[in-house]
Design a protein around this motif. Sequence first.
Motif, PDB file in Angstrom:
ATOM      1  N   PHE A 118     -32.615 -47.309   3.530  1.00 31.42           N
ATOM      2  CA  PHE A 118     -32.336 -45.880   3.363  1.00 31.42           C
ATOM      3  C   PHE A 118     -32.960 -45.101   4.527  1.00 31.42           C
ATOM      4  CE2 PHE A 118     -32.374 -47.813  -0.768  1.00 31.42           C
ATOM      5  CZ  PHE A 118     -31.350 -47.194  -1.478  1.00 31.42           C
ATOM      6  N   GLY A 178     -29.826 -41.299   2.749  1.00 34.92           N
ATOM      7  CA  GLY A 178     -28.593 -42.064   2.844  1.00 34.92           C
ATOM      8  C   GLY A 178     -28.843 -43.562   2.934  1.00 34.92           C
ATOM      9  N   LEU A 186     -25.778 -40.271  -4.607  1.00 37.46           N
ATOM     10  CA  LEU A 186     -25.146 -40.985  -3.509  1.00 37.46           C
ATOM     11  C   LEU A 186     -23.683 -41.321  -3.791  1.00 37.46           C
ATOM     12  CD1 LEU A 186     -27.900 -43.488  -2.276  1.00 37.46           C
ATOM     13  CD2 LEU A 186     -27.071 -41.423  -1.149  1.00 37.46           C
ATOM     14  N   TRP A 203     -18.792 -41.612   2.738  1.00 36.78           N
ATOM     15  CA  TRP A 203     -19.157 -42.999   2.990  1.00 36.78           C
ATOM     16  C   TRP A 203     -18.247 -43.530   4.093  1.00 36.78           C
ATOM     17  CZ3 TRP A 203     -22.548 -46.509   0.371  1.00 36.78           C
ATOM     18  CH2 TRP A 203     -23.334 -45.913  -0.625  1.00 36.78           C
ATOM     19  N   LYS A 219     -24.588 -36.450   8.013  1.00 34.80           N
ATOM     20  CA  LYS A 219     -23.978 -36.072   6.730  1.00 34.80           C
ATOM     21  C   LYS A 219     -23.558 -37.267   5.869  1.00 34.80           C
ATOM     22  CE  LYS A 219     -21.996 -31.843   8.728  1.00 34.80           C
ATOM     23  NZ  LYS A 219     -20.712 -31.112   8.996  1.00 34.80           N
ATOM     24  N   LEU A 220     -23.734 -38.476   6.352  1.00 31.69           N
ATOM     25  CA  LEU A 220     -23.196 -39.627   5.640  1.00 31.69           C
ATOM     26  C   LEU A 220     -24.095 -40.080   4.490  1.00 31.69           C
ATOM     27  CD1 LEU A 220     -21.905 -41.780   8.642  1.00 31.69           C
ATOM     28  CD2 LEU A 220     -20.636 -40.134   7.220  1.00 31.69           C
ATOM     29  N   SER A 221     -23.498 -40.252   3.324  1.00 28.52           N
ATOM     30  CA  SER A 221     -24.236 -40.794   2.174  1.00 28.52           C
ATOM     31  C   SER A 221     -24.434 -42.293   2.294  1.00 28.52           C
ATOM     32  CB  SER A 221     -23.476 -40.491   0.878  1.00 28.52           C
ATOM     33  OG  SER A 221     -23.380 -39.105   0.655  1.00 28.52           O
ATOM     34  N   GLY A 222     -23.473 -42.967   2.938  1.00 30.60           N
ATOM     35  CA  GLY A 222     -23.573 -44.417   3.055  1.00 30.60           C
ATOM     36  C   GLY A 222     -22.807 -44.949   4.242  1.00 30.60           C
ATOM     37  N   LEU A 228     -26.796 -40.942   9.177  1.00 29.94           N
ATOM     38  CA  LEU A 228     -27.067 -40.823   7.743  1.00 29.94           C
ATOM     39  C   LEU A 228     -27.726 -39.482   7.423  1.00 29.94           C
ATOM     40  CD1 LEU A 228     -28.462 -44.372   6.896  1.00 29.94           C
ATOM     41  CD2 LEU A 228     -26.360 -43.365   5.956  1.00 29.94           C
ATOM     42  N   LYS A 229     -27.462 -38.986   6.230  1.00 25.61           N
ATOM     43  CA  LYS A 229     -28.217 -37.832   5.741  1.00 25.61           C
ATOM     44  C   LYS A 229     -29.531 -38.346   5.164  1.00 25.61           C
ATOM     45  CE  LYS A 229     -26.381 -37.665   0.999  1.00 25.61           C
ATOM     46  NZ  LYS A 229     -25.591 -36.854   0.029  1.00 25.61           N
TER      47      LYS A 229
END
Length: 360
Positions: free
Chosen positions: A355, A309, A180, A185, A252-255, A305-306
């Motif tokens: 998550f 994420g 992560l 982000w 695609k967002l990790s956070g 979010l991915k």
Amino acid sequence: MRLSISRAYLVAPICFKSTRPICSSSSKPQIPLFLRPPNYSVTLTDLHKWHNWAKTLNSSVGSSFVNTDNGPDSTLLHRELKWLVEDAAEDKSLIYELANEINQNPQLGLRNVRLKVGIEELYRLWKQRIHERRPFQYIVGCEHWRDLILSVEEGVLIPRPETEVLVDLVGEVVSDNEALREGFWVDLGTGSGAIAIAICRILEGRARVIATDLSSIALAVAGYNVQRYGLQELIELRQGSWYVPLQDLQGKLSGIISNPPYIPSDNIFGLQAEVGKHEPRVALDGGTNGMDELIHLCDEAAVMLKPGGFFAFETNGEDQCKHLVNYMENNHKGRFCNLKIVSDFVDIPRFITGFLNEAM
């Protein structure tokens, strides 16, 4: 949301890539007081005259602001006055070290002190602080937050100490899951850029941070602060409402991190005057029950979010936290996991984290 008063300091505006232009002649950040050149000169006698006037004004406040809306008392105002002198005077020690000597030897009072603002402006600024309850951070143009020194001005929310916990939560989650630490982000509603800058440093340059805000003033100030910390290659500013500027990053967002507006509309006028009368309402007002923006952030997190994420949102307290957890469990069944409520520094349930399920 508490009003924090602490020391603070800071370089020059810069433009960043965005979905819309964010830097213009009308949205250049003001230079914080401590960074201005000492282009003014005043005698020690005149400076002491101003200082004594300001102290008398402070003392007249007593605890009246505290009793009215939990505002600052005279002791805190005296402390702020000392900080103002430290920012405004090139040699701040003179006003304190020579106070007694000037009374005994008036000739010393003819000595000049170089200032970063004119003496008339000092009178005006302190009248604003007391009579208008203008926040001290807006008076000096900066705020100390976490280990950062951030420019702030009217139109930009002043960062609060409790929001620092959001950064700690990011640190904890990437320590447990190094994957992560990479990817994208976002800091939604970035304001001064405080969260974006802090989490970018925690991510150690391995992720790209995108900070969004609807306000061109906020984005200009955030860009100023990003430049101060040399992170312009790692933090991208985009103008727009919440996720609107992020459609190219769907899934695609990790956070996702945010301190959104969460004060119920009817409660705005009951806030401390420094907050309710001066800080941007758009950064405070969360609608009828304070939940409008929080619900929207949660709904869209399920799309943005991915898998795996992480998200962390600040709220107004326990009731909002519990409502959000129930909402996500019932309206997004199976999409989120490990939903948690986290308390702030004074043990008030303040944050909701979780998550996106890996199976999504």
